[in-house]
Design a protein around this motif. Structure first.
Motif, short mmCIF file in Angstrom:
data_model
loop_
_atom_site.label_atom_id
_atom_site.label_comp_id
_atom_site.label_asym_id
_atom_site.label_seq_id
_atom_site.Cartn_x
_atom_site.Cartn_y
_atom_site.Cartn_z
N PHE A 23 32.98 51.11 39.84
CA PHE A 23 32.49 49.77 39.52
C PHE A 23 33.44 48.70 40.04
N PRO A 24 32.88 47.58 40.51
CA PRO A 24 33.72 46.47 40.92
C PRO A 24 34.20 45.66 39.72
N MET A 25 35.34 45.03 39.86
CA MET A 25 35.83 44.08 38.87
C MET A 25 36.10 42.76 39.58
N VAL A 26 36.24 41.71 38.81
CA VAL A 26 36.62 40.42 39.39
C VAL A 26 38.01 40.58 40.01
N PRO A 27 38.15 40.37 41.32
CA PRO A 27 39.44 40.64 41.97
C PRO A 27 40.50 39.59 41.68
N ARG A 28 40.05 38.34 41.38
CA ARG A 28 41.03 37.28 41.14
C ARG A 28 40.61 36.45 39.93
N VAL A 29 41.57 36.18 39.06
CA VAL A 29 41.29 35.39 37.87
C VAL A 29 42.52 34.53 37.53
N VAL A 30 42.24 33.31 37.12
CA VAL A 30 43.29 32.41 36.64
C VAL A 30 42.96 32.06 35.20
#
Length: 375
Positions: A23-30
């Protein structure tokens, strides 16, 4: 609150899979107070050139507000204000895609959704349909999207839905309410700024937060449960209990609920939701009831399935003086009840998670109708 699940039998209750999903995840988060102001810097490397705009889809409650002035729109970027009064529709997605294709000679550099679950789901769906032939309804289901979506960013302004992290975008279609569940749905970037959730009306704060709480109850009590979903679900449930059953400062409450929403969304990446969500889809499809309150309307009657969870829910409602509307289904015809039941029973993965492969032995049209009649 205790979750009704024997952890020692967890392995034996997992549904056996032929292989593990990647499964993919959000690759970038702030995450952090005021991080919204980093959006311009984040978007700049994604801009192809000045004629390939960034499209900002923004909840219209922010039109003319200070937040709208902080949106880093340059060149020929477009800010489109959209009402979140109704559930997002496939026709709405198609209309937005057509508008963009008519006004621009090439694909935008990206789509940014700013708002609650409705705006985040619209942003994800528009990003998909821009690169895939046919309308949004064509992709309602599991793993039907064939081409990568364009770059898209999610910025929640209310916490609870988990739309910022999930691989689905739930839409009302011509004959069903169902998500576009795909590896290309997940956002490429998310900004979690708790300051943006300040000022959310009390009832909306409660109903949307309960979406997260119910996510956790359904995931943690489901047959799909595994160590991955359990770890996120338990943390999200703990955070929900802190937010809704203890005396936090407003700042702590915003921070913790935003993290509960994130973890709650992650808890169903390798799992699923259950009875309340399946039945709330029927309410939304027929009556247009918003997702958060729809879950609450159903969940109050589900002690048979989630006894401890419903007790906690009732405690939270009492503490925050929330009175759910009544008589919603009082005047419906048999045909209308049949429509809701058909939509709900079509959510097979949700029922399998809740009750296992033989769920039809427990769930019948008559049983679902009897629950809807209480609402």
């Amino acid at each position: 609150m205790e979750v009704k699940k024997d952890r020692q039998t967890l392995k034996s209750k997992n549904i056996k899979m032929k292989g593990y999903r990647n499964f993919p995840m959000v690759p970038r988060v702030v995450f952090g107070s005021g991080c919204f102001d980093q959006l311009g810097d984040i978007l700049m490397p994604q801009r192809k050139h000045s004629d390939a705009p960034i499209i900002f889809l923004v909840d219209d409650v922010f039109e003319g507000t200070e937040l709208s002035k902080r949106i880093p729109s340059i060149f020929n970027d477009q800010i489109i204000f959209i009402s979140a009064a109704e559930e997002p529709k496939t026709t709405q997605v198609d209309a937005l895609v057509q508008l963009l294709k008519e006004n621009f000679s090439e694909l935008p550099s990206g789509v940014v959704g700013i708002g609650g679950g409705t705006l985040l789901d619209l942003a994800k769906a528009v990003a998909i349909v821009l690169t895939n032939d046919g309308g949004a309804a064509k992709y309602q289901g599991w793993d039907l999207v064939q081409k990568k979506s364009i770059y898209h960013v999610g910025i929640p302004t209310i916490s609870g839905t988990g739309a910022e992290v999930s691989r689905t975008t739930v839409l009302l279609g011509p004959d069903k309410k169902l998500g576009i569940n795909s590896d290309f749905t997940t956002f490429d970037q998310v900004l979690l700024d708790p300051d943006l959730t300040a000022g959310v009306p009390k009832e909306q704060w409660f109903y949307t937060g309960m979406d997260c709480y119910i996510h956790c109850i359904e995931s943690l009590n489901g047959t799909y449960l595994n160590a991955f979903s359990q770890s996120y679900g338990e943390k999200a449930l703990d955070l929900c209990n802190e937010v809704y059953l203890s005396n936090l400062t407003p700042e702590d409450s915003r921070n913790k609920l935003m993290m509960a929403s994130w973890h709650g969304g992650m808890s169903i990446a390798y799992s699923q939701v259950g009875v309340a969500h399946a039945m709330s889809y029927g309410l939304s499809y027929l009556l247009g009831i918003k997702h958060g309150i729809g879950n609450c309307l159903v969940f109050q009657h589900l002690s048979e399935f989630y006894e401890d969870g419903v007790k906690g829910f009732n405690q939270m409602m009492k503490l925050h003086q929330i009175d759910l509307p009544t008589g919603i289904c009082a005047d419906l015809t048999d045909a209308q009840f049949d429509t809701m039941v058909t939509v709900a029973m079509g959510m097979v993965p949700l029922w399998e998670n809740a009750l296992g492969k033989n769920w039809r032995k427990t769930i019948t049209p008559e049983k679902l109708k009897s629950i809807y009649q209480k609402i």
